[in-house]
Scaffold this motif. Structure first.
Motif, mmCIF file in Angstrom:
data_model
loop_
_atom_site.group_PDB
_atom_site.id
_atom_site.type_symbol
_atom_site.label_atom_id
_atom_site.label_comp_id
_atom_site.label_asym_id
_atom_site.label_seq_id
_atom_site.Cartn_x
_atom_site.Cartn_y
_atom_site.Cartn_z
ATOM 1 N N GLN A 110 0.835 -1.203 0.000
ATOM 2 C CA GLN A 110 0.000 0.000 0.000
ATOM 3 C C GLN A 110 0.863 1.244 0.000
ATOM 4 O OE1 GLN A 110 -2.761 -0.454 3.394
ATOM 5 N NE2 GLN A 110 -4.403 -0.570 1.896
ATOM 6 N N ARG A 111 0.474 2.214 -0.833
ATOM 7 C CA ARG A 111 1.139 3.516 -0.863
ATOM 8 C C ARG A 111 0.080 4.605 -0.841
ATOM 9 N NH1 ARG A 111 3.569 0.866 -5.323
ATOM 10 N NH2 ARG A 111 5.775 0.323 -5.040
ATOM 11 N N GLY A 112 0.445 5.747 -0.282
ATOM 12 C CA GLY A 112 -0.476 6.873 -0.315
ATOM 13 C C GLY A 112 -0.205 7.828 0.823
ATOM 14 N N ILE A 113 -1.211 8.611 1.161
ATOM 15 C CA ILE A 113 -1.099 9.561 2.255
ATOM 16 C C ILE A 113 -2.417 9.575 3.011
ATOM 17 C CG2 ILE A 113 -1.709 11.485 0.703
ATOM 18 C CD1 ILE A 113 0.170 13.224 2.508
ATOM 19 N N GLN A 114 -2.326 9.537 4.328
ATOM 20 C CA GLN A 114 -3.507 9.523 5.182
ATOM 21 C C GLN A 114 -3.497 10.736 6.090
ATOM 22 O OE1 GLN A 114 -4.826 5.811 6.883
ATOM 23 N NE2 GLN A 114 -5.325 6.775 8.823
ATOM 24 N N LEU A 115 -4.640 11.402 6.182
ATOM 25 C CA LEU A 115 -4.787 12.586 7.018
ATOM 26 C C LEU A 115 -5.859 12.344 8.066
ATOM 27 C CD1 LEU A 115 -4.404 13.546 3.820
ATOM 28 C CD2 LEU A 115 -4.352 15.785 4.896
ATOM 29 N N ALA A 116 -5.727 13.014 9.194
ATOM 30 C CA ALA A 116 -6.771 13.043 10.211
ATOM 31 C C ALA A 116 -7.278 14.474 10.299
ATOM 32 C CB ALA A 116 -6.229 12.582 11.557
ATOM 33 N N LEU A 117 -8.568 14.656 10.059
ATOM 34 C CA LEU A 117 -9.178 15.982 10.081
ATOM 35 C C LEU A 117 -9.980 16.168 11.364
ATOM 36 C CD1 LEU A 117 -10.695 16.183 6.463
ATOM 37 C CD2 LEU A 117 -8.362 16.733 7.198
ATOM 38 N N THR A 118 -9.909 17.350 11.930
ATOM 39 C CA THR A 118 -10.794 17.695 13.029
ATOM 40 C C THR A 118 -12.183 18.002 12.475
ATOM 41 O OG1 THR A 118 -10.289 20.059 12.895
ATOM 42 C CG2 THR A 118 -8.852 18.703 14.290
ATOM 43 N N THR A 119 -13.167 18.076 13.357
ATOM 44 C CA THR A 119 -14.494 18.468 12.892
ATOM 45 C C THR A 119 -14.453 19.885 12.319
ATOM 46 O OG1 THR A 119 -15.069 19.129 15.160
ATOM 47 C CG2 THR A 119 -15.734 16.930 14.446
ATOM 48 N N ALA A 120 -13.608 20.741 12.887
ATOM 49 C CA ALA A 120 -13.436 22.087 12.325
ATOM 50 C C ALA A 120 -12.831 22.008 10.932
ATOM 51 C CB ALA A 120 -12.549 22.936 13.236
ATOM 52 N N GLY A 121 -11.956 21.036 10.710
ATOM 53 C CA GLY A 121 -11.348 20.864 9.401
ATOM 54 C C GLY A 121 -12.348 20.463 8.337
ATOM 55 N N VAL A 122 -13.328 19.634 8.710
ATOM 56 C CA VAL A 122 -14.367 19.256 7.754
ATOM 57 C C VAL A 122 -15.144 20.497 7.320
ATOM 58 C CG1 VAL A 122 -16.428 17.857 7.388
ATOM 59 C CG2 VAL A 122 -14.536 16.939 8.721
#
Length: 269
Positions: free
Chosen positions: A78-90
């Motif tokens: 697997q290759r790629g990039i994973q992000l974690a967004l806050t609810t404010a980020g959404v």
């Protein structure tokens, strides 16, 4: 590459991955108080809920807050990039509350407006995953998010909602949160549910689960249970079985097969 300062209220982590698992398998996508945003490179994501429902193969994935694991199948690499967004980020990046994605597995073209981050899968596809430094993926994604944020401004939830979520994340009780923000318990519950899609108590449980996940493999299960506010090790294990679909030790052996056994005298089933 660290998350740029301008993005930190909205993106808590941005992690490129290039992993050889050695054989095909399935990875657990775990519940969290943050929204997962994944952009694969080279191969699309093969994703479903753990019961097999909502199966999809996509070049992007955002998952709203959920209380069951997802199953991400892979062919050994697997290759790629994973992000974690806050609810404010959404809100800031997509112009909607995280509640709109509650319990959903979605592709970018289902949630992003043209001209925002919707083009990212195509941009990443133009790179050669065998020759490109994964940090280039981070720079490309970060630049796109910053540009989107600049165009949109910063549409944010009410300040008291952000305060309530911060307190719940730290383990405050619902009544304590209501007293702190100056609203009734019912009003706080309505605001949190409208923003996140889950009730305050459920959000608090997800936050506690997040904290325990960060401790596993570093301390004993008994110590993790105490540190995270569980009644005991058995309580922690029951929560893991509900949210992760497995016990903590099973998850550790799946994710980190060579980690030292720190279960503290055996796993509670």
């Amino acid at each position: 590459m660290a998350v740029p300062d301008v993005l930190r209220p909205f993106v808590t982590s941005m992690v490129p991955y290039d992993v050889d698992f050695g054989a095909p398998g399935t990875h657990r996508g775990m519940p969290s108080t943050e929204v997962t945003f994944v952009l694969p490179v080279g191969e699309p994501l093969d994703t479903a809920w753990s019961d097999g429902s909502d199966h999809r193969v996509t070049w992007s994935l955002v998952s709203g807050l959920h209380t069951r694991p997802a199953a991400i199948r892979h062919n050994g690499y697997q290759r790629g990039i994973q992000l974690a967004l806050t609810t404010a980020g959404v809100r800031a990046l997509f112009g909607m509350p995280a509640a709109a994605w509650r319990g959903e597995l979605l592709a970018l073209d289902e949630v992003a407006a043209p001209g925002d981050v919707r083009h990212l899968p195509e941009k990443l596809a133009e790179t050669d995953p065998r020759q490109t430094d994964p940090q280039q993926w981070e720079r490309l994604v970060a630049t796109s998010l910053i540009e989107t944020l600049a165009r949109r401004g910063e549409p944010a939830a009410r300040a008291e909602v952000g305060r309530a979520l911060a307190l719940l994340t730290r383990g405050a009780g619902v009544q304590e949160v209501a007293d702190e923000v100056g609203y009734s318990r019912r009003r706080v519950s309505d605001l949190v549910r409208a923003e996140t899609g889950v009730a305050p108590k459920q959000f608090q449980r997800l936050a506690r689960f997040d904290r325990s996940k960060r401790l596993l493999g570093r301390v004993s299960l008994a110590h993790a249970a105490t540190a995270c506010g569980y009644a005991d090790q058995a309580h922690l294990t029951r929560e893991w079985q509900e949210f992760a679909g497995c016990t903590p030790t099973t998850w550790l052996h799946e994710e980190f097969p060579f980690v030292q056994d720190l279960t503290g005298g055996g796993e509670v089933h």
